[in-house]
Design an enzyme around this catalytic site. Structure first.
Site, PDB file in Angstrom:
ATOM      1  N   ASP A 140       3.280   1.219   4.200  1.00 12.75           N
ATOM      2  CA  ASP A 140       4.551   1.702   5.089  1.00 12.75           C
ATOM      3  C   ASP A 140       4.118   2.884   5.955  1.00 12.75           C
ATOM      4  O   ASP A 140       3.363   2.695   6.884  1.00 12.75           O
ATOM      5  CB  ASP A 140       5.856   1.868   4.328  1.00 12.75           C
ATOM      6  N   ASP A 160      -1.890  -3.533  -3.616  1.00 13.15           N
ATOM      7  CA  ASP A 160      -0.391  -3.223  -3.360  1.00 13.15           C
ATOM      8  C   ASP A 160       0.223  -4.270  -2.625  1.00 13.15           C
ATOM      9  O   ASP A 160      -0.323  -5.347  -1.993  1.00 13.15           O
ATOM     10  CB  ASP A 160      -0.363  -1.873  -2.616  1.00 13.15           C
ATOM     11  N   ASP A 161       1.743  -4.228  -2.754  1.00 13.60           N
ATOM     12  CA  ASP A 161       2.458  -5.285  -2.152  1.00 13.60           C
ATOM     13  C   ASP A 161       2.459  -4.818  -0.575  1.00 13.60           C
ATOM     14  O   ASP A 161       2.408  -5.490   0.343  1.00 13.60           O
ATOM     15  CB  ASP A 161       3.972  -5.189  -2.482  1.00 13.60           C
TER      16      ASP A 161
HETATM   17  O1  LIG Z   1       3.229   3.416   2.589  1.00 12.27           O
HETATM   18  P1  LIG Z   1       4.204   4.210   1.648  1.00 12.27           P
HETATM   19  O2  LIG Z   1       5.073   4.705   2.890  1.00 12.27           O
HETATM   20  O3  LIG Z   1       3.644   5.146   0.660  1.00 12.27           O
HETATM   21  O4  LIG Z   1       5.035   2.832   0.961  1.00 12.27           O
HETATM   22  C1  LIG Z   1       4.550   2.009   0.338  1.00 12.27           C
HETATM   23  C2  LIG Z   1       4.747   1.945  -1.274  1.00 12.27           C
HETATM   24  O5  LIG Z   1       6.039   2.084  -1.341  1.00 12.27           O
HETATM   25  C3  LIG Z   1       6.522   1.123  -2.588  1.00 12.27           C
HETATM   26  O6  LIG Z   1       6.417   1.450  -3.562  1.00 12.27           O
HETATM   27  P2  LIG Z   1       7.606   2.451  -4.138  1.00 12.27           P
HETATM   28  O7  LIG Z   1       7.260   4.063  -4.096  1.00 12.27           O
HETATM   29  O8  LIG Z   1       8.923   2.060  -3.671  1.00 12.27           O
HETATM   30  O9  LIG Z   1       7.562   2.158  -5.773  1.00 12.27           O
HETATM   31  P3  LIG Z   1       7.481   0.640  -6.437  1.00 12.27           P
HETATM   32  O10 LIG Z   1       6.397   0.039  -6.189  1.00 12.27           O
HETATM   33  O11 LIG Z   1       7.564   1.029  -7.991  1.00 12.27           O
HETATM   34  O12 LIG Z   1       8.610  -0.044  -6.098  1.00 12.27           O
HETATM   35  C4  LIG Z   1       5.530  -0.280  -2.150  1.00 12.27           C
HETATM   36  O13 LIG Z   1       5.361  -0.731  -3.229  1.00 12.27           O
HETATM   37  C5  LIG Z   1       4.195   0.705  -1.778  1.00 12.27           C
HETATM   38  O14 LIG Z   1       3.522   1.056  -2.906  1.00 12.27           O
HETATM   39  N1  LIG Z   2      10.882  -3.234  -0.949  1.00  7.44           N
HETATM   40  C1  LIG Z   2      10.193  -2.033   0.085  1.00  7.44           C
HETATM   41  N2  LIG Z   2       9.536  -1.267  -0.269  1.00  7.44           N
HETATM   42  C2  LIG Z   2       8.840  -0.118   0.566  1.00  7.44           C
HETATM   43  N3  LIG Z   2       8.556   0.820   0.168  1.00  7.44           N
HETATM   44  C3  LIG Z   2       8.203   1.296   1.527  1.00  7.44           C
HETATM   45  N4  LIG Z   2       8.552   0.571   2.378  1.00  7.44           N
HETATM   46  C4  LIG Z   2       9.075  -0.594   1.805  1.00  7.44           C
HETATM   47  C5  LIG Z   2       9.536  -1.707   2.351  1.00  7.44           C
HETATM   48  O1  LIG Z   2       9.796  -1.952   3.306  1.00  7.44           O
HETATM   49  N5  LIG Z   2      10.279  -2.745   1.473  1.00  7.44           N
HETATM   50 MG   LIG Z   3       4.898   0.613  -4.692  1.00  8.54          MG
END
Ligand SMILES: O=P(O)(O)OC[C@H]1O[C@H](OP(=O)(O)OP(=O)(O)O)[C@H](O)[C@@H]1O
Ligand SMILES: Nc1nc2[nH]cnc2c(=O)[nH]1
Ligand SMILES: [Mg+2]
Length: 161
Positions: free
Chosen positions: A95, A91-92
């Site tokens: 949080d 994952d990126d």
């Molecule tokens: O640790 P957490 O609080 O769960 O947050 C982390 C997740 O939040 C973001 O995804 P998002 O739900 O924004 O979806 P996306 O990847 O499609 O942008 C990010 O890419 C992680 O997958």
């Molecule tokens: N882009 C982005 N997505 C998130 N989802 C949860 N935390 C983050 C953050 O810091 N940046």
């Molecule tokens: Mg995500």
């Protein structure tokens, strides 16, 4: 609500993903990679290239609407990865760790790695590259665009600093 923002450029993201790939090398080879969409897709592509891994599965978890955290919903499961044995989850960032915890429960035998980790989610990742303060919102290159800023001398407002 975030109190500050950290902008990540394409160059920085590529460097961080290559560093993560280098650190993952001794933990492989992997049968395949599971990218957590959407944020994990580009990091997973870079890491798959470095690790010469061609089997990519995805799991889709929807949690955030912009900066607002909602309930995590799985809209696509990683069927091809079984219980995760031999697989690498990418994952990126982590949080709160809610997304990582949910995916780890689906793939208990997989290794979990991400580029950025905030303190609350940090225990949920086996490997990451950069720690980010909890109150900082990371702006990824796909979230941003370069913007024209007028010179200070030509701004109307009185709060120049
Ligand atoms: O640790 P957490 O609080 O769960 O947050 C982390 C997740 O939040 C973001 O995804 P998002 O739900 O924004 O979806 P996306 O990847 O499609 O942008 C990010 O890419 C992680 O997958
Ligand atoms: N882009 C982005 N997505 C998130 N989802 C949860 N935390 C983050 C953050 O810091 N940046
Ligand atoms: Mg995500």
């Amino acid at each position: 609500m975030a109190t500050s923002y950290a902008t990540v450029t394409w160059d920085q993201l590529h460097r961080d993903a290559r560093q993560l790939a280098a650190e993952l090398m001794p933990r492989g080879p992997f049968k395949g990679i599971v990218a957590i969409t959407r944020g994990g897709l580009i990091p997973a592509a870079i890491i798959a290239r470095e690790l010469d891994c061609r089997l990519i599965e995805t799991v889709s978890v929807v949690t955030y609407d912009e900066e607002k955290q909602g309930e995590a919903t799985v809209i696509k499961r990683p069927e091809a990865a079984g219980d995760g044995e031999g697989f690498l989850i990418i994952d990126d960032l982590v949080d709160s760790g809610v997304t990582a915890e949910l995916v780890r429960r689906m793939l208990p035998k997989a290794l979990f790695a991400c580029l950025y980790a905030k303190p609350t989610g940090r225990p949920l990742t086996d490997m990451f590259v950069v720690e980010v303060p909890q109150e900082t919102w990371v702006l990824f290159p796909w979230d941003t665009a370069p913007l024209f800023i007028p010179p200070l001398a030509r701004r109307d407002d009185t709060s120049r600093s």
